[in-house]
Design an enzyme around this catalytic site. Structure first.
Site, mmCIF file in Angstrom:
data_model
loop_
_atom_site.group_PDB
_atom_site.id
_atom_site.type_symbol
_atom_site.label_atom_id
_atom_site.label_comp_id
_atom_site.label_asym_id
_atom_site.label_seq_id
_atom_site.Cartn_x
_atom_site.Cartn_y
_atom_site.Cartn_z
ATOM 1 N N ASP A 36 0.738 -1.125 0.013
ATOM 2 C CA ASP A 36 -0.117 0.232 0.286
ATOM 3 C C ASP A 36 0.669 0.994 0.200
ATOM 4 O O ASP A 36 0.016 2.041 -0.109
ATOM 5 C CB ASP A 36 -0.871 0.343 0.958
ATOM 6 C CG ASP A 36 -0.599 -0.383 2.693
ATOM 7 O OD1 ASP A 36 0.985 -0.218 2.469
ATOM 8 O OD2 ASP A 36 -0.953 0.036 3.610
ATOM 9 N N GLU A 38 3.275 2.305 2.264
ATOM 10 C CA GLU A 38 3.738 2.689 3.488
ATOM 11 C C GLU A 38 4.849 1.820 3.531
ATOM 12 O O GLU A 38 5.249 0.965 3.018
ATOM 13 C CB GLU A 38 3.089 2.069 4.886
ATOM 14 C CG GLU A 38 1.688 2.216 5.044
ATOM 15 C CD GLU A 38 1.383 1.955 5.964
ATOM 16 O OE1 GLU A 38 1.159 1.162 6.371
ATOM 17 O OE2 GLU A 38 -0.347 2.801 6.497
ATOM 18 N N ASP A 168 24.077 35.121 -6.899
ATOM 19 C CA ASP A 168 23.415 35.722 -6.678
ATOM 20 C C ASP A 168 23.467 36.280 -5.031
ATOM 21 O O ASP A 168 25.240 36.282 -4.275
ATOM 22 C CB ASP A 168 22.270 34.799 -5.868
ATOM 23 C CG ASP A 168 22.316 34.398 -5.334
ATOM 24 O OD1 ASP A 168 22.960 33.829 -4.326
ATOM 25 O OD2 ASP A 168 21.435 32.531 -6.036
ATOM 26 N N LYS A 191 20.291 38.420 -9.103
ATOM 27 C CA LYS A 191 19.301 37.845 -9.626
ATOM 28 C C LYS A 191 18.238 37.848 -9.246
ATOM 29 O O LYS A 191 17.833 38.083 -8.395
ATOM 30 C CB LYS A 191 19.943 36.596 -9.092
ATOM 31 C CG LYS A 191 19.328 34.774 -9.448
ATOM 32 C CD LYS A 191 19.180 33.669 -9.231
ATOM 33 C CE LYS A 191 18.922 33.386 -8.173
ATOM 34 N NZ LYS A 191 19.442 31.791 -7.690
ATOM 35 N N GLY A 223 20.651 24.899 -12.763
ATOM 36 C CA GLY A 223 21.526 25.432 -13.446
ATOM 37 C C GLY A 223 20.939 26.528 -14.237
ATOM 38 O O GLY A 223 21.471 27.520 -14.463
ATOM 39 N N THR A 225 20.617 29.558 -12.215
ATOM 40 C CA THR A 225 21.090 30.739 -11.883
ATOM 41 C C THR A 225 22.678 30.603 -12.477
ATOM 42 O O THR A 225 23.204 31.666 -12.772
ATOM 43 C CB THR A 225 21.588 29.701 -9.823
ATOM 44 O OG1 THR A 225 20.145 30.342 -9.536
ATOM 45 C CG2 THR A 225 22.313 31.199 -9.529
HETATM 46 C C1 R5P Z 1 18.773 29.970 -4.374
HETATM 47 O O1 R5P Z 1 19.624 30.768 -3.521
HETATM 48 C C2 R5P Z 1 20.882 29.420 -3.784
HETATM 49 O O2 R5P Z 1 22.002 29.636 -3.985
HETATM 50 C C3 R5P Z 1 20.912 28.371 -6.164
HETATM 51 O O3 R5P Z 1 21.165 29.619 -6.421
HETATM 52 C C4 R5P Z 1 19.877 28.209 -6.665
HETATM 53 O O4 R5P Z 1 18.650 27.276 -5.350
HETATM 54 C C5 R5P Z 1 20.923 27.300 -7.422
HETATM 55 O O5 R5P Z 1 19.340 26.572 -8.377
HETATM 56 P P1 R5P Z 1 18.932 26.336 -9.726
HETATM 57 O O6 R5P Z 1 20.467 26.073 -10.146
HETATM 58 O O7 R5P Z 1 17.678 25.613 -10.812
HETATM 59 O O8 R5P Z 1 18.684 28.195 -9.794
#
Ligand code: R5P
Length: 311
Positions: A36, A38, A168, A191, A223, A225
């Protein structure tokens, strides 16, 4: 008190490497699904009186991985373990550490409360998304860092005129840390996240023109970011030599191909959250030695100062 190491379904490979380094055979257990759906667990070796470390890297379908941890912890406690430590090199839901827009859940807090039901004595994590996450747990969190490990691997390959870039604002402190250890300048990309897989990169703080680039982050998920940051950096005139480094390589969906299309020289990640083999130019470092060192010190009540992330 005997030392015991137990692996959850998504922490087994790491647990084996840690157990080997500590000279401790893995505690045998059964983890299975009933028809099921679990989850059923059973500990097969005696853990009575043990100082037990449960290794789990719940990334893919984290909900099942988290519940499995609670079940394993409950089984160990009922079998008489003296101390149970949750070793979660990558903490799922860590990015949901605040209400970024309106009417959202603070997922990290919910997960911490959920883990509270496992009655863990402490949690071990590596390079948390934010250091303040320690505060969502009621128990002590040993916040280790893999940055020195990554820096050691990167050091030989980076050119002297490299700039370390935070993709970022959240990664700015981390980039400063890498930059200080490598003796390089740092820069940051502004970002804006538009969706789970789409981000927009804007202005760059710092001098990147004519320089090779090393982008560093706590994790790489889709990927997106990195892709956005590289576009902004190339527009700003950085050189083609690109290295990328992150502690947690979640690499979901088409992240591997997305990153390969950026033509980096190297993408260095650890196995904290990894569930697959990676092609070139990926380079995978293991956090097993770091975790084994931390577990050995905790077991012997020795200081962890050299291994922890200082905010
Ligand atoms: C966000 O603040 C994290 O530090 C990474 O920059 C982010 O989560 C990376 O995610 P992705 O590769 O999907 O952009």
């Amino acid at each position: 008190m005997d030392l015991a190491v137990l692996g959850g379904s998504s922490g087994l490979r790491l647990a084996e490497a840690i157990g080997y380094r500590l000279g401790v055979p893995l505690t045998r257990r059964v983890v299975e699904r009933f028809p099921d759906g679990e989850i059923h667990v059973q500990i097969l070796d005696s853990v009575r009186g043990a100082d037990l470390y449960l290794i789990q890297s719940a990334v893919i379908a984290p909900e099942g991985g988290l519940l499995e941890m609670l079940l394993l912890s409950d089984a160990c406690r009922r079998a008489g373990s003296a101390r149970v430590t949750a070793v979660m090199p990558y903490l799922p839901y860590a990015r949901q550490d605040r209400r970024a827009t309106g009417r959202e859940a603070v997922g990290a807090r919910v997960v911490a409360d959920f883990l509270g039901a496992g009655k863990f004595d402490r949690v071990i994590a590596i390079d948390l998304h934010s250091a303040a996450l320690e505060g969502v747990f009621a128990v002590p969190v040993e916040h280790l860092t893999a940055v020195p490990l990554l820096v050691d691997a990167l050091r030989a390959g980076v050119a002297r005129d490299t700039v370390v870039v935070a993709p970022d604002l959240g990664a700015a402190k981390l980039a400063d840390r890498y930059a200080a250890l490598l003796g390089l300048p740092a820069a940051m990309v502004h970002k804006t996240r538009e969706s789970g897989s789409r981000v927009r990169a804007g202005a760059i703080a710092g001098d990147v023109s004519g320089r090779a680039v090393l982008i560093v982050d706590d994790m790489i998920s889709t990927g997106g970011t990195n892709e956005a940051a590289v576009a902004a950096l190339r527009t700003a005139g950085c050189r083609a030599e690109l290295d990328i480094a992150a502690t947690h390589g979640l690499l979901v969906g088409g992240a591997v191909e997305r990153l390969q299309r950026l033509h980096p020289r190297r993408i260095t990640v650890t196995d904290s959250a990894l569930h697959r083999d990676l092609p070139a130019p990926f380079e995978v470092l293991s956090v097993a030695a770091l975790l084994a060192d931390a577990i050995g010190r905790l077991h012997q009540e020795r200081s962890l100062s050299e291994l922890v992330m200082h905010a």
